[in-house]
Design an enzyme around this catalytic site. Structure first.
Site, mmCIF file in Angstrom:
data_model
loop_
_atom_site.group_PDB
_atom_site.id
_atom_site.type_symbol
_atom_site.label_atom_id
_atom_site.label_comp_id
_atom_site.label_asym_id
_atom_site.label_seq_id
_atom_site.Cartn_x
_atom_site.Cartn_y
_atom_site.Cartn_z
ATOM 1 N N ASP A 1 5.108 1.306 -0.191
ATOM 2 C CA ASP A 1 5.780 0.290 -0.994
ATOM 3 C C ASP A 1 5.165 0.262 -2.383
ATOM 4 O O ASP A 1 4.008 0.655 -2.574
ATOM 5 C CB ASP A 1 5.637 -1.111 -0.356
ATOM 6 C CG ASP A 1 6.212 -1.171 1.042
ATOM 7 O OD1 ASP A 1 7.410 -0.876 1.185
ATOM 8 O OD2 ASP A 1 5.469 -1.519 1.976
ATOM 9 N N ASP B 1 -7.721 -9.000 0.057
ATOM 10 C CA ASP B 1 -8.577 -8.829 1.229
ATOM 11 C C ASP B 1 -9.720 -7.843 1.032
ATOM 12 O O ASP B 1 -10.883 -8.166 1.267
ATOM 13 C CB ASP B 1 -7.724 -8.441 2.443
ATOM 14 C CG ASP B 1 -6.748 -7.311 2.150
ATOM 15 O OD1 ASP B 1 -6.825 -6.709 1.061
ATOM 16 O OD2 ASP B 1 -5.887 -7.032 3.018
ATOM 17 N N ASP C 1 4.499 -2.625 -4.906
ATOM 18 C CA ASP C 1 4.509 -4.063 -5.169
ATOM 19 C C ASP C 1 4.026 -4.334 -6.584
ATOM 20 O O ASP C 1 3.189 -3.599 -7.132
ATOM 21 C CB ASP C 1 3.626 -4.803 -4.169
ATOM 22 C CG ASP C 1 4.139 -4.685 -2.736
ATOM 23 O OD1 ASP C 1 5.353 -4.452 -2.584
ATOM 24 O OD2 ASP C 1 3.339 -4.818 -1.797
#
Length: 449
Positions: A55, A151, A57
């Site tokens: 992806d 994270d 983003d």
């Protein structure tokens, strides 16, 4: 304020040729309207590693409804935090406003700093979760604040479309060089905020061939029980991502070593060797494609865990038999009763996926039957789950000749008549009955009255 490491275009390997052209359109338009726009997260990491990102983003200073004004093909989603999804056909480019983590303010203490809230969590989101998980992760912030709320360090890298440079606030570039998965901040705190991060650390290390930082390993051992407080639907989606990645065998073995697998799906605490054989076959099929093909549907994926572990056989033995319907039947499909839902550990596998997998198990033996009548073969081609069954047989069936023969039959049928799919009208080859025109009644003559 942290001074970031900035790598100019001449000193890094990311080229715009390797970035999705639709993602570039979004980045350029945001930049042209004076908004900061970065490629963020795993896409930057993968590009630096020479991998193709799954992806692309985007992070930006534009707020969701400012983004929507710039793109007619934009939809705003989410409740706790609004995201903009910019659609290009079947492709979605996710655009998020930079956010920051705002800790809970102790009772009686206030703050003079204004907080711009994107959206408020609904009352149902409190639940019975232990103290610690993030419940206030929905405030706008700066790129620096956005990087520190992510994270892992290797996911905290930005690519600036304005300068074509890489921006690193969190030490992600150094950890990419060392091939280490390291938490941003204390992992003992970050895993309490979001226990799914423990699973993601193991998945990322397995998929990239990295080592986990010793502090991450210790924090997982200390807090692994918290994974049972995560949303089951979210864990199920993480399982599907693993199965679709092409590295499922290595990942599930690592989850077993971390003792997370037995907490999410106790049925896999001591799995048979056959399970690893099925996952290896699935990985081999997936690695034959640059990206995950649409043919890898959820029923095909989850069967790699349910069938070799014996969960599927036990579930079907205890479930009432589903009534069979003739091919091309116009009767409305029966809704499965609540008892037919398959619970796989914590994971609520969708009824529609269980129904499709049941149809696959009915079709596959017929595909392998050399004495199958021609009429029955034509009927199978019209079954909604036929294509899923053929892919299932190709992955797990060890019968390449049979698969090749049925693919040829399917191509021949496609040239003439298209096999029926779910939601289609009357089955191909069946003539539609012509409606008879009603005879128009004429008014009675005056002499007849």
């Amino acid at each position: 304020m942290t001074v970031p490491i900035i790598i100019p275009r001449a000193d890094h390997t990311i080229s715009r040729r390797n970035i999705d052209p639709d993602a570039l359109k979004v980045l350029y338009r945001l930049h042209e309207h004076n908004f900061t726009a970065y490629l963020v997260g795993g896409s930057v990491r993968d590009l630096l590693l020479g991998r193709r990102p799954k992806d692309f983003d985007i992070g930006t200073t534009a707020h969701p409804y400012q983004i929507k004004k710039l793109f007619r093909n934009c939809w705003i989603i989410g409740r706790r935090f609004r995201l903009a999804h910019v659609k290009f056909g079947t492709k979605t480019i996710e655009v998020a406003t930079f956010r920051r983590f705002v800790p809970e303010t102790p009772q009686g203490e206030g703050s003079d700093e204004p907080i711009v809230v994107a959206s408020s969590p609904g009352p149902e989101e409190g639940g019975n979760r232990p103290a610690g998980p993030i419940v206030r992760d929905n405030t706008y912030g700066t790129p620096e604040e956005d990087a520190f709320r992510r994270d892992f360090t290797i996911n905290g890298l930005f690519y600036d479309i304005a300068t074509l440079s890489i921006i690193d606030y969190v030490g992600g570039l150094a950890d990419l060089e060392r091939r280490i998965v390291r938490s941003i901040g204390d992992p003992r705190v970050r895993f309490v905020e979001d226990p799914v991060r423990m699973l993601r650390a193991v998945v990322m290390a397995s998929r990239l061939g990295f080592e986990m930082d010793p502090l991450v390993v210790e924090a997982i051992a200390e807090h692994r029980q918290l994974i049972t407080t995560a949303a089951p639907a979210r864990l199920l989606e993480e399982y599907y991502k693993i199965l679709r990645s092409g590295y499922s065998e290595a990942t599930f073995r690592a989850l077993a070593r971390a003792r997370l697998l037995e907490l999410i799906t106790p049925e896999l605490k001591s799995p048979p060797d056959e399970l690893w054989d099925w996952l290896e076959k699935l990985d081999r099929y997936r690695q034959g494609f640059e990206t995950a093909p649409p043919a890898l549907t959820n029923p095909i994926l989850i069967s790699a865990l349910l069938m070799p572990s014996g969960v599927w056989e036990r579930s079907m033995a205890s479930a009432p038999p589903a009534p069979r319907e003739p091919a091309g039947s116009k009767t409305r499909r029966r809704r499965s009763p609540p008892g037919e839902r398959l619970e796989f550990g914590m994971l609520p596998v969708a009824r529609r996926d269980i129904d499709t997998l049941r149809q696959i198990t009915q079709i596959v033996p017929k595909l392998s039957d050399p004495l199958l009548p021609e009429r029955a073969a034509r009927t199978i081609l019209r079954r909604p789950a036929f294509r899923d069954a053929l892919v299932w047989l190709e992955i797990y069936g060890d019968a390449p000749e049979i698969v090749a023969e049925w693919k040829g039959t399917l191509e021949a049928a496609d040239d003439g008549e298209r096999p029926a799919a779910a939601g289609d009208g009357p089955a191909p080859g069946r003539r539609r009955r012509r409606r008879r025109r009603r005879r128009r009644r004429t008014a009675p003559d005056a002499d007849d009255s």
